[in-house]
Design a protein around this motif. Sequence first.
Motif, PDB file in Angstrom:
ATOM      1  N   ILE A 164       0.850  -1.196   0.000  1.00  0.00           N
ATOM      2  CA  ILE A 164       0.000   0.000   0.000  1.00  0.00           C
ATOM      3  C   ILE A 164       0.884   1.244   0.000  1.00  0.00           C
ATOM      4  CG2 ILE A 164      -1.679   1.351   1.347  1.00  0.00           C
ATOM      5  CD1 ILE A 164      -2.792  -1.360   2.390  1.00  0.00           C
ATOM      6  N   PHE A 165       1.968   1.168   0.791  1.00  0.00           N
ATOM      7  CA  PHE A 165       2.873   2.330   0.867  1.00  0.00           C
ATOM      8  C   PHE A 165       3.569   2.563  -0.476  1.00  0.00           C
ATOM      9  CE2 PHE A 165       6.876   4.382   2.523  1.00  0.00           C
ATOM     10  CZ  PHE A 165       6.269   5.585   2.836  1.00  0.00           C
ATOM     11  N   LEU A 166       3.956   1.490  -1.142  1.00  0.00           N
ATOM     12  CA  LEU A 166       4.580   1.624  -2.473  1.00  0.00           C
ATOM     13  C   LEU A 166       3.620   2.340  -3.422  1.00  0.00           C
ATOM     14  CD1 LEU A 166       6.771   0.927  -4.625  1.00  0.00           C
ATOM     15  CD2 LEU A 166       5.583  -1.247  -4.971  1.00  0.00           C
ATOM     16  N   PHE A 167       2.372   1.882  -3.414  1.00  0.00           N
ATOM     17  CA  PHE A 167       1.353   2.498  -4.270  1.00  0.00           C
ATOM     18  C   PHE A 167       1.190   3.979  -3.918  1.00  0.00           C
ATOM     19  CE2 PHE A 167      -3.078   3.691  -5.103  1.00  0.00           C
ATOM     20  CZ  PHE A 167      -3.154   3.415  -6.468  1.00  0.00           C
ATOM     21  N   THR A 168       1.158   4.260  -2.608  1.00  0.00           N
ATOM     22  CA  THR A 168       0.979   5.642  -2.123  1.00  0.00           C
ATOM     23  C   THR A 168       2.119   6.537  -2.577  1.00  0.00           C
ATOM     24  OG1 THR A 168      -0.196   4.828  -0.188  1.00  0.00           O
ATOM     25  CG2 THR A 168       0.714   7.044  -0.023  1.00  0.00           C
ATOM     26  N   VAL A 169       3.343   6.034  -2.439  1.00  0.00           N
ATOM     27  CA  VAL A 169       4.525   6.825  -2.813  1.00  0.00           C
ATOM     28  C   VAL A 169       4.500   7.130  -4.320  1.00  0.00           C
ATOM     29  CG1 VAL A 169       7.054   6.739  -3.042  1.00  0.00           C
ATOM     30  CG2 VAL A 169       5.967   6.068  -0.894  1.00  0.00           C
ATOM     31  N   ILE A 170       4.156   6.100  -5.096  1.00  0.00           N
ATOM     32  CA  ILE A 170       4.112   6.311  -6.561  1.00  0.00           C
ATOM     33  C   ILE A 170       2.991   7.288  -6.915  1.00  0.00           C
ATOM     34  CG2 ILE A 170       3.619   5.181  -8.780  1.00  0.00           C
ATOM     35  CD1 ILE A 170       5.060   2.677  -7.598  1.00  0.00           C
ATOM     36  N   ARG A 171       1.835   7.099  -6.256  1.00  0.00           N
ATOM     37  CA  ARG A 171       0.682   7.945  -6.544  1.00  0.00           C
ATOM     38  C   ARG A 171       0.935   9.423  -6.201  1.00  0.00           C
ATOM     39  NH1 ARG A 171      -5.145   7.498  -3.544  1.00  0.00           N
ATOM     40  NH2 ARG A 171      -3.848   8.294  -1.869  1.00  0.00           N
ATOM     41  N   SER A 172       1.745   9.658  -5.160  1.00  0.00           N
ATOM     42  CA  SER A 172       1.942  11.044  -4.701  1.00  0.00           C
ATOM     43  C   SER A 172       3.251  11.634  -5.206  1.00  0.00           C
ATOM     44  CB  SER A 172       1.903  11.090  -3.164  1.00  0.00           C
ATOM     45  OG  SER A 172       2.843  10.198  -2.629  1.00  0.00           O
ATOM     46  N   ARG A 173       3.867  10.994  -6.213  1.00  0.00           N
ATOM     47  CA  ARG A 173       5.137  11.510  -6.731  1.00  0.00           C
ATOM     48  C   ARG A 173       4.958  12.926  -7.277  1.00  0.00           C
ATOM     49  NH1 ARG A 173       2.762   8.375 -10.233  1.00  0.00           N
ATOM     50  NH2 ARG A 173       2.700   8.849 -12.445  1.00  0.00           N
ATOM     51  N   GLY A 174       5.957  13.738  -7.031  1.00  0.00           N
ATOM     52  CA  GLY A 174       5.956  15.079  -7.598  1.00  0.00           C
ATOM     53  C   GLY A 174       5.039  16.070  -6.901  1.00  0.00           C
ATOM     54  N   THR A 175       4.418  15.659  -5.769  1.00  0.00           N
ATOM     55  CA  THR A 175       3.469  16.577  -5.130  1.00  0.00           C
ATOM     56  C   THR A 175       4.098  17.351  -3.978  1.00  0.00           C
ATOM     57  OG1 THR A 175       2.664  14.870  -3.631  1.00  0.00           O
ATOM     58  CG2 THR A 175       1.499  15.116  -5.735  1.00  0.00           C
ATOM     59  N   ALA A 176       5.338  17.061  -3.631  1.00  0.00           N
ATOM     60  CA  ALA A 176       5.989  17.823  -2.540  1.00  0.00           C
ATOM     61  C   ALA A 176       7.448  18.063  -2.873  1.00  0.00           C
ATOM     62  CB  ALA A 176       5.891  17.059  -1.235  1.00  0.00           C
TER      63      ALA A 176
END
Length: 123
Positions: free
Chosen positions: A111-123
């Motif tokens: 889930i964390f892997l998915f989250t990290v990929i999903r939120s790439r470039g947002t911070a």
Amino acid sequence: MRGIAFLFYVVAILYVLAGMLFGIHMAGAHDFSLAPAHAHLNLVGWVTTGMFGIYYHVVPKAAEGMLPKIHFAVATPGVILMFPGIIMSIQGQGEALAIIGSLLTILSMLIFLFTVIRSRGTA
Ligand code: HEM
């Protein structure tokens, strides 16, 4: 720090406090047979859970929505079941709890892997 980031971080501190007390108990008893349980409580509990908290704090976009809450709901029983599960496994009392805790822990990391990929470039 607030919300899910704060929750992950506070729980991580509780894990390491429990892990440290368990370490002191092992040292006092001169019995290190359960050291792997101590190591996993500290490394999956404190280090890994703490990293989740820091990530959600540093990348606030990732902390939005339902997924971080599901992540917490999967990660927490993972650590909590894995600890006694490893103890039971070492003491020859069965491996079921360790397996369930491990599967929840790997699901939490996916889930964390998915989250990290999903939120790439947002911070
Ligand atoms: C009050 C704090 C702590 C105490 C009293 C403590 C105590 C111990 C003891 C007695 C052992 C067994 C040593 C041996 O087998 O000879 C051990 C092993 C270990 N500890 Fe701790 N510890 C503490 C904190 C931590 C923390 C914060 C971490 C990680 C973040 C950690 C990770 C480990 C690891 C990886 C091992 C090796 C486990 C193994 O050999 O299977 N410990 N600790």
